[in-house]
Design a protein around this motif. Structure first.
Motif, PDB file in Angstrom:
ATOM      1  N   GLY A 261       0.766  -1.030  -0.021  1.00  0.00           N
ATOM      2  CA  GLY A 261      -0.143  -0.035  -0.325  1.00  0.00           C
ATOM      3  C   GLY A 261       0.970   1.094   0.022  1.00  0.00           C
ATOM      4  N   PHE A 262       1.808   1.160   0.150  1.00  0.00           N
ATOM      5  CA  PHE A 262       2.921   2.827   1.013  1.00  0.00           C
ATOM      6  C   PHE A 262       3.424   2.706  -0.152  1.00  0.00           C
ATOM      7  CE2 PHE A 262       2.925   1.808   5.226  1.00  0.00           C
ATOM      8  CZ  PHE A 262       2.472   3.449   5.834  1.00  0.00           C
ATOM      9  N   SER A 263       3.615   1.246  -0.900  1.00  0.00           N
ATOM     10  CA  SER A 263       4.751   1.789  -2.483  1.00  0.00           C
ATOM     11  C   SER A 263       3.733   2.286  -3.534  1.00  0.00           C
ATOM     12  CB  SER A 263       5.066   0.279  -3.138  1.00  0.00           C
ATOM     13  OG  SER A 263       5.806   0.372  -4.158  1.00  0.00           O
ATOM     14  N   ARG A 264       2.323   1.922  -3.740  1.00  0.00           N
ATOM     15  CA  ARG A 264       1.674   2.541  -4.501  1.00  0.00           C
ATOM     16  C   ARG A 264       1.225   3.798  -4.311  1.00  0.00           C
ATOM     17  NH1 ARG A 264      -1.202  -2.614  -3.191  1.00  0.00           N
ATOM     18  NH2 ARG A 264      -2.565  -1.246  -2.189  1.00  0.00           N
ATOM     19  N   GLN A 265       1.824   4.427  -3.263  1.00  0.00           N
ATOM     20  CA  GLN A 265       1.735   5.539  -3.182  1.00  0.00           C
ATOM     21  C   GLN A 265       1.801   6.380  -3.772  1.00  0.00           C
ATOM     22  OE1 GLN A 265      -1.786   7.243  -2.429  1.00  0.00           O
ATOM     23  NE2 GLN A 265      -3.302   5.407  -1.261  1.00  0.00           N
ATOM     24  N   GLY A 266       3.086   6.125  -3.512  1.00  0.00           N
ATOM     25  CA  GLY A 266       4.273   6.179  -3.861  1.00  0.00           C
ATOM     26  C   GLY A 266       5.368   6.743  -2.927  1.00  0.00           C
ATOM     27  N   VAL A 267       5.227   5.773  -1.779  1.00  0.00           N
ATOM     28  CA  VAL A 267       6.397   5.650  -0.301  1.00  0.00           C
ATOM     29  C   VAL A 267       7.931   5.148  -0.864  1.00  0.00           C
ATOM     30  CG1 VAL A 267       6.601   5.790   2.245  1.00  0.00           C
ATOM     31  CG2 VAL A 267       4.168   6.994   0.686  1.00  0.00           C
ATOM     32  N   PRO A 268       8.504   5.109  -0.255  1.00  0.00           N
ATOM     33  CA  PRO A 268       9.574   4.036  -0.139  1.00  0.00           C
ATOM     34  C   PRO A 268       9.531   3.388   1.400  1.00  0.00           C
ATOM     35  CG  PRO A 268      10.538   6.408  -0.809  1.00  0.00           C
ATOM     36  CD  PRO A 268       9.258   6.796  -0.871  1.00  0.00           C
ATOM     37  N   VAL A 269       9.994   1.534   1.166  1.00  0.00           N
ATOM     38  CA  VAL A 269       9.865   1.325   2.238  1.00  0.00           C
ATOM     39  C   VAL A 269      10.887   0.981   2.326  1.00  0.00           C
ATOM     40  CG1 VAL A 269       8.683  -0.516   2.730  1.00  0.00           C
ATOM     41  CG2 VAL A 269       7.266   0.648   1.838  1.00  0.00           C
ATOM     42  N   PHE A 270      11.923   0.587   3.916  1.00  0.00           N
ATOM     43  CA  PHE A 270      12.634  -0.546   3.886  1.00  0.00           C
ATOM     44  C   PHE A 270      12.723  -1.392   5.458  1.00  0.00           C
ATOM     45  CE2 PHE A 270      16.324  -2.019   7.022  1.00  0.00           C
ATOM     46  CZ  PHE A 270      17.256  -1.679   5.406  1.00  0.00           C
ATOM     47  N   ILE A 271      12.417  -2.813   4.183  1.00  0.00           N
ATOM     48  CA  ILE A 271      11.917  -4.632   5.554  1.00  0.00           C
ATOM     49  C   ILE A 271      12.799  -5.057   5.961  1.00  0.00           C
ATOM     50  CG2 ILE A 271      10.755  -6.016   5.487  1.00  0.00           C
ATOM     51  CD1 ILE A 271       8.496  -4.659   3.319  1.00  0.00           C
ATOM     52  N   THR A 272      12.981  -5.557   6.805  1.00  0.00           N
ATOM     53  CA  THR A 272      14.224  -6.214   7.082  1.00  0.00           C
ATOM     54  C   THR A 272      13.102  -7.168   7.155  1.00  0.00           C
ATOM     55  OG1 THR A 272      13.530  -6.844   9.064  1.00  0.00           O
ATOM     56  CG2 THR A 272      15.524  -4.828   8.931  1.00  0.00           C
ATOM     57  N   ASP A 273      14.131  -8.509   6.226  1.00  0.00           N
ATOM     58  CA  ASP A 273      13.880  -9.764   5.651  1.00  0.00           C
ATOM     59  C   ASP A 273      14.106 -11.199   6.754  1.00  0.00           C
ATOM     60  OD1 ASP A 273      11.994 -12.624   5.103  1.00  0.00           O
ATOM     61  OD2 ASP A 273      12.727 -12.306   2.900  1.00  0.00           O
ATOM     62  N   VAL A 274      13.751 -11.555   7.967  1.00  0.00           N
ATOM     63  CA  VAL A 274      14.328 -12.797   8.932  1.00  0.00           C
ATOM     64  C   VAL A 274      14.041 -14.151   8.515  1.00  0.00           C
ATOM     65  CG1 VAL A 274      14.434 -13.508  11.457  1.00  0.00           C
ATOM     66  CG2 VAL A 274      14.099 -10.757  10.814  1.00  0.00           C
ATOM     67  N   LYS A 275      12.549 -14.558   7.293  1.00  0.00           N
ATOM     68  CA  LYS A 275      12.166 -15.452   7.381  1.00  0.00           C
ATOM     69  C   LYS A 275      12.486 -15.888   6.074  1.00  0.00           C
ATOM     70  CE  LYS A 275       8.641 -15.671   9.440  1.00  0.00           C
ATOM     71  NZ  LYS A 275       8.834 -13.813  10.704  1.00  0.00           N
ATOM     72  N   GLY A 276      13.268 -15.573   5.144  1.00  0.00           N
ATOM     73  CA  GLY A 276      12.914 -14.985   3.712  1.00  0.00           C
ATOM     74  C   GLY A 276      11.557 -15.371   3.322  1.00  0.00           C
ATOM     75  N   ASP A 277      10.501 -15.289   3.842  1.00  0.00           N
ATOM     76  CA  ASP A 277       9.747 -15.415   2.793  1.00  0.00           C
ATOM     77  C   ASP A 277       8.882 -13.763   2.892  1.00  0.00           C
ATOM     78  OD1 ASP A 277       9.154 -14.345   5.567  1.00  0.00           O
ATOM     79  OD2 ASP A 277       7.480 -15.550   5.922  1.00  0.00           O
ATOM     80  N   ILE A 278       9.408 -12.561   2.938  1.00  0.00           N
ATOM     81  CA  ILE A 278       8.919 -11.906   1.798  1.00  0.00           C
ATOM     82  C   ILE A 278       9.594 -10.914   1.290  1.00  0.00           C
ATOM     83  CG2 ILE A 278       8.891  -9.096   3.181  1.00  0.00           C
ATOM     84  CD1 ILE A 278       9.250  -9.992   5.777  1.00  0.00           C
ATOM     85  N   SER A 279      10.987 -12.213   0.564  1.00  0.00           N
ATOM     86  CA  SER A 279      11.460 -11.861  -0.874  1.00  0.00           C
ATOM     87  C   SER A 279       9.911 -11.534  -2.198  1.00  0.00           C
ATOM     88  CB  SER A 279      12.444 -13.100  -1.192  1.00  0.00           C
ATOM     89  OG  SER A 279      11.936 -13.705  -1.098  1.00  0.00           O
ATOM     90  N   SER A 280       9.142 -12.749  -1.813  1.00  0.00           N
ATOM     91  CA  SER A 280       8.034 -12.702  -2.795  1.00  0.00           C
ATOM     92  C   SER A 280       7.478 -11.253  -3.005  1.00  0.00           C
ATOM     93  CB  SER A 280       7.118 -14.035  -2.119  1.00  0.00           C
ATOM     94  OG  SER A 280       6.167 -13.364  -0.466  1.00  0.00           O
ATOM     95  N   LEU A 281       7.642 -10.358  -2.494  1.00  0.00           N
ATOM     96  CA  LEU A 281       6.584  -9.441  -2.723  1.00  0.00           C
ATOM     97  C   LEU A 281       7.847  -8.091  -4.144  1.00  0.00           C
ATOM     98  CD1 LEU A 281       7.431  -6.680   0.534  1.00  0.00           C
ATOM     99  CD2 LEU A 281       5.641  -7.644  -0.203  1.00  0.00           C
ATOM    100  N   ALA A 282       8.342  -9.113  -4.563  1.00  0.00           N
ATOM    101  CA  ALA A 282       8.776  -8.528  -5.707  1.00  0.00           C
ATOM    102  C   ALA A 282       7.800  -9.720  -7.209  1.00  0.00           C
ATOM    103  CB  ALA A 282      10.527  -8.866  -5.801  1.00  0.00           C
ATOM    104  N   ILE A 283       7.417 -10.807  -6.862  1.00  0.00           N
ATOM    105  CA  ILE A 283       6.579 -11.066  -7.217  1.00  0.00           C
ATOM    106  C   ILE A 283       5.349 -11.279  -7.598  1.00  0.00           C
ATOM    107  CG2 ILE A 283       6.430 -13.937  -8.252  1.00  0.00           C
ATOM    108  CD1 ILE A 283       9.664 -12.564  -7.983  1.00  0.00           C
ATOM    109  N   ALA A 284       4.569 -11.489  -8.312  1.00  0.00           N
ATOM    110  CA  ALA A 284       3.361 -11.204  -8.826  1.00  0.00           C
ATOM    111  C   ALA A 284       2.453 -12.287  -8.228  1.00  0.00           C
ATOM    112  CB  ALA A 284       2.601 -11.102 -10.844  1.00  0.00           C
ATOM    113  N   GLY A 285       1.141 -12.148  -7.640  1.00  0.00           N
ATOM    114  CA  GLY A 285       0.810 -14.096  -7.119  1.00  0.00           C
ATOM    115  C   GLY A 285      -0.200 -14.280  -8.173  1.00  0.00           C
TER     116      GLY A 285
END
Length: 502
Positions: free
Chosen positions: A44-68
């Motif tokens: 939601g933040f990204s679609r509104q033009g807001v940059p985001v920084f996330i720590t991916d501890v488990k490795g499962d947030i990497s799918s943000l780069a892949i379409a569902g």
């Protein structure tokens, strides 16, 4: 309106972007949907033009780069919540990794980290931390930049060699404490510190990008290995927060944040945190809001975050907590007390009855007043849920807008090189031959005597310094004085004025 749709209870629940910099909390037991909430917010933040920084501890947030993948279940949920334009899509993502394996290397320098956070990484006691302060002060006074661990080791060796003189000027330094610091530095190098400390150092502008379509870039830090060294993980995050605080200009309350910072496994940030450092972190959290930065903690229990900071988290998403143990029961009570009461809900009971993908939600509304807690279905993300494959991540990195800016380390002249030059200069400046070696040759002896006199004038002897040493010390003092004006340290001891030295 500048809002993000969070989910729906009796009515839709929105996050007003004007108050998104008032920080937030995503909490809940394992498997209740915290990660999905985090991903939905980040999108939601990204679609509104807001940059985001996330720590991916488990490795499962990497799918943000892949379409569902479209599914009937997700479409039904989107329709139930009232999302009219729901469709699957990928997000603009830049991958980072302190080790440089799963993303762009993310580095800082020893000087920029500062003695306070470095002491925490090295797990030093108060006495050892005081000695590290002296090491940094000595480097600042002499105009020596500490860029990597080699520089730090060189300064520790210098202090060991000149311990009596340094103790007389800066304070007592024990050989035992100094040796303990050197051993800790060796352990830090083994744990990956050699990759983290160095250049090119991270430039904050590279975390605050938008793509050509105006969407905020989601910066994803691979922390699945970093989490195994929690002191390095937590100190890195505190350093990055302090860098944002020290370097970003004041913007007051913008219409939307300049950056949103998500911290997973937030309890690691505060474990073993000394009171003095915790006080500084609290100060940063209070003031970084006016820099346009929102910080969102993600953890199992609300009381994982100290009360002084928990009170500053205005936007709350609380997933289910199971009251199996006295610790869990206390956490349920704490969570219930942090919400504005809703006459239709008994929060302490409902919090244990929430299903996966449900949460108790309270956001800041007009004038920054928190809304009554609402039981809501959380909006599904549009990306794929589940980790991306190594091939997919490789493709994402190949398309990165950062390019190869950070991929190759640079080792410029700093404390290690300068101190080695000093040692070499001392070694070559002392004449090794004396007149006694040629005492039987009168003419040679006379020349040697003349050379010895000239050498003594230039290089000095044991009792007095020569012209060369006098001039070099004067030059060093001048350079040190000029650099000393630039080496200023911020709230956590990190170095300021970096742009003037690059």
């Amino acid at each position: 309106m500048n809002t993000l749709l969070i989910g729906k209870g009796e009515q839709q629940v929105h996050l007003n972007l004007k108050y998104a910099n008032r920080h937030g909390l995503i909490a809940g037991a394992t498997g209740t949907g915290k990660t999905v909430s985090l991903m939905s917010l980040a999108e939601g933040f990204s679609r509104q033009g807001v940059p985001v920084f996330i720590t991916d501890v488990k490795g499962d947030i990497s799918s943000l780069a892949i379409a569902g993948t479209p599914s009937e279940k997700l479409l039904q949920r989107a329709a139930q919540i009232g999302i009219e334009d729901y469709h699957n899509e990928a997000n603009p993502v830049v991958l980072w990794d302190l080790a440089g394996v799963q993303g762009h290397p993310l580095r800082t320098t020893i000087s920029e980290m500062g003695p306070t956070l470095l002491s925490r990484i090295l797990e030093l006691n108060d006495t050892q931390s005081g000695i590290l302060d002296i090491v940094f002060q000595l480097a600042d006074d002499q105009g020596l930049l500490l860029l990597d661990l080699d520089d730090l080791r060189a300064m520790l060796a210098l202090v060991a060699e000149e311990r009596k003189d340094v103790s007389a000027k800066y304070g007592l330094i024990s050989a035992q404490s100094l040796a303990a610091i050197q051993r800790s530095v060796l352990g830090l190098e083994r744990d990956g510190g050699k990759d983290f400390f160095g250049e090119p150092a991270l430039q904050l502008d590279d975390l605050m990008r938008t793509n050509l379509q105006g969407r905020g870039i989601i910066n994803l830090l691979a922390a699945n290995k970093l989490i195994l060294t929690p002191r390095l993980y937590s100190s890195f995050l505190l350093w990055l927060l302090s860098e944002l605080f020290e370097n970003l200009p004041e913007v007051g309350d913008p219409e939307k944040p300049k950056l949103v910072f998500f911290i997973d496994e937030a309890h690691l940030l505060f474990e073993g945190c000394p009171p003095s450092l915790l006080k500084r972190v609290e100060q940063i959290m209070r003031l970084i809001r006016s820099k346009g930065v929102g910080v969102y903690f993600c953890s199992q229990f609300p009381d994982d975050v100290p009360g002084e900071i928990l009170g500053q988290l205005g936007n709350r998403i609380q997933h289910a907590l199971r009251a199996y143990t006295p610790r869990d029961q206390k956490a349920v009570k704490t969570a219930a007390e942090t919400f504005v009461p809703n006459p239709k809900l008994v929060v302490s009971e409902v919090i244990s009855q929430l299903g996966v993908g449900e949460a108790l939600v309270s956001m800041l509304a007009d004038k920054g007043v928190p809304t009554m807690v609402e039981r809501a279905l959380i909006a599904p993300p549009r990306c794929r849920m589940g980790p991306a494959t190594s091939e997919e991540l490789h493709q994402v990195r190949a398309q990165s807008p950062i390019g190869g800016k950070y991929d190759h380390a640079i080792n410029r002249e700093s404390a290690y090189e300068l101190l080695n030059q000093r040692r070499t200069g001392v070694a070559t400046s002392n004449p090794t031959s004396t007149a006694s070696d040629t005492a039987n040759d009168g003419q040679t002896g006379q020349k040697a005597e003349e050379q010895g006199w000239f050498s003594e004038l230039i290089f000095g002897n044991k009792r007095r310094q020569g012209l060369a040493e006098t001039l070099s010390k004067q030059a060093a003092r001048t350079v040190g004085s000029q650099l000393g004006k630039q080496i200023l340290r911020g709230i956590l001891g990190g170095i300021l004025g970096k742009s003037s030295r690059r």
